[in-house]
Design a protein around this motif. Structure first.
Motif, short mmCIF file in Angstrom:
data_model
loop_
_atom_site.label_atom_id
_atom_site.label_comp_id
_atom_site.label_asym_id
_atom_site.label_seq_id
_atom_site.Cartn_x
_atom_site.Cartn_y
_atom_site.Cartn_z
N ASP A 30 0.86 -1.16 0.00
CA ASP A 30 0.00 0.00 0.00
C ASP A 30 0.91 1.22 0.00
OD1 ASP A 30 -1.51 2.30 1.37
OD2 ASP A 30 -3.13 0.85 1.05
N SER B 68 2.06 1.29 3.82
CA SER B 68 3.22 0.40 3.94
C SER B 68 4.53 1.16 4.14
CB SER B 68 3.34 -0.49 2.70
OG SER B 68 2.26 -1.39 2.60
N ALA C 3 1.70 -2.02 6.90
CA ALA C 3 0.45 -1.32 6.62
C ALA C 3 -0.52 -1.46 7.79
CB ALA C 3 -0.17 -1.86 5.33
#
Length: 219
Positions: free
Chosen positions: A49, A53, A204
């Motif tokens: 992500d 992340s 994430a």
């Protein structure tokens, strides 16, 4: 503001990616305006992500305190400051802001959003051409945080405030109106760092958790 290290992700059908993925970068260069470029595009690992992340984001803010202002070829990304700035004072003030704090005094608060952040690096340098560059790195930033940090330190650098003043504002739990928000054009996002592929999903999930409140300094 600007970005030289921005990262984004988008979900697309696998068939579409197979058809245009290899030619996506040159295709986009023909569609985007001249001041927006995509340097690379690829299939992301499972769990990636672009926002959540990330391990950290790193920004740079450029300031010219020369009497003639910003260099003509860099005026779009360099703030022209009308008064001399002292590098030692800037450095001393920045040192007091690193660490895990509630940066409410330097943020535009959003409802139900936390202002707790971990500032891992805040450093100033003067380049050979005389330009002052602030490097600001944290796990994440709240709205207007970097520009507010820079704005507060400009007041210190020119001598209007003492180096201990910005750190003292960390005791506040609401926006400090006396802190100037530096203009956006001096700010550039230069890097977003990520963990190994195996740790992307876990990072994430960790980022999405609400951060614990930080007690005021001295408590």
């Amino acid at each position: 503001m600007h970005a030289t290290g921005q990262v984004c992700h988008v979900e697309v059908p696998a068939a579409g990616w197979a058809r245009v993925g290899a030619s996506l970068v040159p295709r986009l260069s023909g569609l985007l305006p001249a001041d927006v470029r995509v340097y690379a595009a690829g299939e992301a690992p499972e769990g990636f992500d672009a926002r959540f992340s990330a391990l950290y984001r790193r920004y740079e803010y450029r300031v010219s305190d020369a009497p003639w202002g910003a260099p003509p070829l860099r005026h779009r990304d360099t703030l022209a400051w009308p008064r001399p700035l002292d590098l030692d004072r800037l450095t001393a003030a920045a040192d007091g802001l690193t660490g895990h704090h509630d940066f409410a005094a330097f943020c535009k608060r959003k409802e139900h959003a936390t202002t707790v952040r971990t500032l891992t690096r805040f450093a100033w340098r003067r380049e050979p051409d005389g330009i002052l560059v602030a490097t600001v790195q944290a796990d994440a930033f709240c709205q207007a945080m970097v520009r507010s940090l820079v704005g507060a330190l400009l007041a210190v650098g020119e001598g209007r405030r003492e180096p201990a003043w910005p750190a003292a504002l960390l005791a506040r739990r609401e926006r400090a109106d006396e802190v100037m928000v530096a203009p956006p054009h001096g700010l550039t996002l230069v890097e977003v760092a990520y963990p190994s592929d195996a740790d992307l999903a876990a990072q994430a999930e960790l980022t999405r958790r609400r951060r614990d409140p930080v007690p005021p300094p001295g408590t």
